[in-house]
Scaffold this active site. Structure first.
Site, PDB file in Angstrom:
ATOM      1  N   ASP A   1      -0.182  -5.755   8.997  1.00 14.87           N
ATOM      2  CA  ASP A   1      -1.142  -4.975   9.766  1.00 14.87           C
ATOM      3  C   ASP A   1      -0.965  -5.345  11.235  1.00 14.87           C
ATOM      4  O   ASP A   1      -0.851  -6.524  11.568  1.00 14.87           O
ATOM      5  CB  ASP A   1      -2.581  -5.336   9.386  1.00 14.87           C
ATOM      6  CG  ASP A   1      -3.058  -4.679   8.107  1.00 14.87           C
ATOM      7  OD1 ASP A   1      -2.329  -3.830   7.570  1.00 14.87           O
ATOM      8  OD2 ASP A   1      -4.153  -5.028   7.655  1.00 14.87           O
TER       9      ASP A   1
ATOM     10  N   HIS B   1       0.202  -0.242  10.540  1.00 21.04           N
ATOM     11  CA  HIS B   1       1.192  -1.197  10.060  1.00 21.04           C
ATOM     12  C   HIS B   1       2.396  -1.267  10.993  1.00 21.04           C
ATOM     13  O   HIS B   1       2.690  -0.314  11.734  1.00 21.04           O
ATOM     14  CB  HIS B   1       1.687  -0.814   8.660  1.00 21.04           C
ATOM     15  CG  HIS B   1       0.646  -0.925   7.594  1.00 21.04           C
ATOM     16  ND1 HIS B   1       0.610  -0.091   6.483  1.00 21.04           N
ATOM     17  CD2 HIS B   1      -0.397  -1.778   7.446  1.00 21.04           C
ATOM     18  CE1 HIS B   1      -0.408  -0.425   5.717  1.00 21.04           C
ATOM     19  NE2 HIS B   1      -1.039  -1.438   6.279  1.00 21.04           N
TER      20      HIS B   1
ATOM     21  N   GLU C   1       0.811  -1.217   0.000  1.00 20.12           N
ATOM     22  CA  GLU C   1       0.000   0.000   0.000  1.00 20.12           C
ATOM     23  C   GLU C   1       0.848   1.271   0.000  1.00 20.12           C
ATOM     24  O   GLU C   1       0.424   2.334   0.450  1.00 20.12           O
ATOM     25  CB  GLU C   1      -0.978  -0.008   1.176  1.00 20.12           C
ATOM     26  CG  GLU C   1      -2.002  -1.132   1.036  1.00 20.12           C
ATOM     27  CD  GLU C   1      -2.621  -1.578   2.333  1.00 20.12           C
ATOM     28  OE1 GLU C   1      -3.622  -2.309   2.276  1.00 20.12           O
ATOM     29  OE2 GLU C   1      -2.111  -1.222   3.413  1.00 20.12           O
TER      30      GLU C   1
END
Length: 589
Positions: A361, A527, A337
């Site tokens: 995550d 994260h 991401e």
């Protein structure tokens, strides 16, 4: 670019000739040689080569010799310096004045000559001139003819050298954004001022359509693609998992086969974008052959890409892993991401440990009570006080399976220590599920595995805070294995197509670490970057060189090593860290 920086060793000496200097020449140079040998024997660059040291041509007693040393170091590609002495020297004349070199000074603890006096004097000069240096002074007195390096001195020399080499290695490299901001994630709002001023790096950016262009126009090595597909068929496609999508969202076999080919091409192209590929020059693509000199990168993916194209999970997972169809090699650093802040934390961990990094995550805190309510079973062992579920959409390094071993225990090794059997074991432990098309409308494949328990790991995260700047968070702990019924019940509630690492931080009397919940509750973003080993002390040293304060850590106080000037900013270590970082500011500003 793979030319690694070197560490310069500066033997300084009392300049008074006709008796004093002559008596110290051999001793001083032998100390410098011992430091160089210590570093070269213990530290490696990312490609496995020993970290090289350069010693000044002569001892340094006056400013002319200081200048000659500086000139040599510039020519030799030095990125950091260690000054070594056993005696009094002229501090302001012999000190390293390069503002970009991380610096350390070892003052020999002996009685015949005042090495400690020089150490104190030159550290005062460093502080006064705004050029902070790490002071190294052995606890026990040594005899004058003893050129060995005591254990406590060696530990500090290596900690400094490891962090300083990481800082110097980043300088001049790029972070490559493949795409832009993913789903409003703050970490993927890439801040070029931070990269330039704190890391000495530039920012490169390409639109994700560049990957489509290279696929459609055949701008990749066709021979490598054939080799990569054969390897993928043998090791990955054969482990394709059940398609859990509803019938209306399930792709045909032909579509799935096309996705496999596409994600393999994506992987080759993303690597080429980072580092270039001379094969493309032979094919007539001179610009594309150059790459972006990227030491780290990020792929946006969601959602503009994943809403209609196969996701980046396979590519990110393989690039972040220490092996692929070309064999065992250094892992790349690719942030899911395009979370550049987490990518930087991954880069720090990779440079300090020479190991692949887990991107996850920081998903869920499970209290013992919640686990028992959901499963009817109690958490035990290291997990008894609760667990944190680290899980992400398939982009975690396959090294994170824990299928590499050392002394019978699971580990994540530097790539040069990994065996072919361990590669096979990591691949066999990984299932590739057709992507969840509720999340990833375009399909693709997500890796799934369960990390083995018992691995010491360090989770870290860089955050950018308005009005403050960058801060670093650190949590040392362990991976843990749960009762299989507990794992299945908790995992299915999240996403059974993604890789899971169960993490337990080491608790202590610091407020964010009083319990597992507090660690989760104090984590600054969604994260985390997870590195094998307890490397928190190295991260703290690295952060202090970069003038990045550490806002949260569970590292033992006696292991913390920062520049000696930090002592002048107050007796509370964390507050002093903030004040010193604010006063000095970023190195490259």
């Amino acid at each position: 670019m793979k030319k690694y920086p070197k560490i310069g060793i500066r033997p300084t000496i009392d300049a008074r000739q006709k008796g004093v200097r002559e008596s110290l020449e051999e001793k001083t140079m032998n100390l410098a040689k011992a430091v160089a040998q210590l570093i070269t024997s213990n530290l490696k660059n990312g490609d496995g080569s020993p970290v090289e040291c350069v010693i000044a041509d002569s001892t340094i007693g006056r400013v002319a010799e200081t200048a000659a040393c500086a000139e040599k170091f510039e020519k030799e590609g030095v990125g950091a310096t260690i000054t070594v002495t056993s005696c009094w020297c002229y501090g302001a004349e012999t000190m390293d004045m390069n503002p970009h070199y991380p610096k350390a000074v070892w003052g020999f603890n002996g009685t015949e000559r005042p090495g400690a006096v020089y150490l104190a004097a030159v550290l005062a000069a460093h502080a006064q001139k705004g050029l902070p240096a790490f002071g190294i002074y052995g606890r026990d007195v040594q005899d004058l003819d003893d050129n060995t390096i005591p254990e406590d001195v060696a530990e500090k020399l290596l900690r400094f050298a490891r962090a300083a080499q990481a800082v110097a290695t980043m300088r001049g490299k790029s972070y490559l954004s493949m795409g832009s901001v993913s789903m409003g994630i703050a970490g993927s709002i890439v801040n070029p001022d931070f990269f330039q001023e704190y890391l000495g790096m530039r920012n490169e950016s390409i639109d994700m359509s560049e990957i489509i262009r290279r696929v459609n126009e055949g701008i990749y090595d066709k021979d490598e693609f054939a080799k990569a597909m054969a390897w993928t068929e043998k090791w990955c496609k054969k482990n394709e998992g059940t398609d859990f999508n509803i019938p209306e969202k399930t792709k045909t076999r032909e579509e799935k086969d096309a996705d496999w080919e596409f994600v393999v091409k994506m992987t080759i192209i993303m690597r080429d974008l980072m580092q270039g590929n001379p094969k493309l020059r032979e094919m007539g693509f001179k610009e594309e052959a150059l790459g972006h000199n990227a030491i780290a990168a990020g792929f946006q993916g969601q959602r503009q890409w994943t809403d209609f194209m196969p996701n980046g999970d396979f590519s990110e997972a393989l690039l972040n892993t220490s092996f692929d169809w070309n064999g065992i090699r250094e892992a790349y650093v690719v942030a899911t991401e395009n979370d550049a802040c987490n990518g930087v934390a991954m880069l720090f961990g990779h440079l300090l440990s020479n190991r692949a990094q887990i991107f996850s995550d920081v998903r869920t805190f499970w209290s013992p009570e919640a686990v028992e309510r959901v499963t009817g079973k109690k958490l035990t062992g290291l997990a008894q006080h609760g667990i944190i579920h680290l899980i992400n959409s398939g982009a975690t390094t396959l090294d994170g399976t824990g299928c590499q071993t050392e002394n019978g225990q699971p580990t994540m090794k530097p790539y040069w220590d990994i065996t072919e059997e361990e590669v096979k074991n990591c691949l066999e432990a990984t299932t590739w599920y057709p992507a969840n098309r509720d999340y990833f409308r375009g399909g693709g494949y997500s890796s799934n595995f369960l990390s083995k328990g018992g691995m010491p790991v360090t989770m870290s995260r860089l955050n950018l805070v308005k009005g403050l700047g960058p801060v670093l968070q650190i949590a040392e702990g362990w991976t843990v294995e749960l009762d299989q019924e507990i794992h299945k019940a908790l995992d299915v509630r999240t996403d059974r197509t993604w890789p899971t690492t169960w993490f337990v931080p080491r608790l202590c009397n610091k407020a964010p670490f009083k319990d597992v919940y507090s660690v989760m509750n104090n984590w600054g973003a969604n994260h985390g970057a997870i590195s094998y080993g307890h490397i928190g002390q190295d991260l703290i040293t690295l952060a202090s060189i970069l003038r990045i304060p550490v806002c949260m850590h569970n590292v033992d106080e006696e292991k913390i090593f920062r520049p000696s000037a930090w002592n002048a900013f107050g007796m509370d270590k964390e507050g002093a860290d903030y004040r010193a970082c604010a006063a000095y500011g970023p190195i490259y500003k």
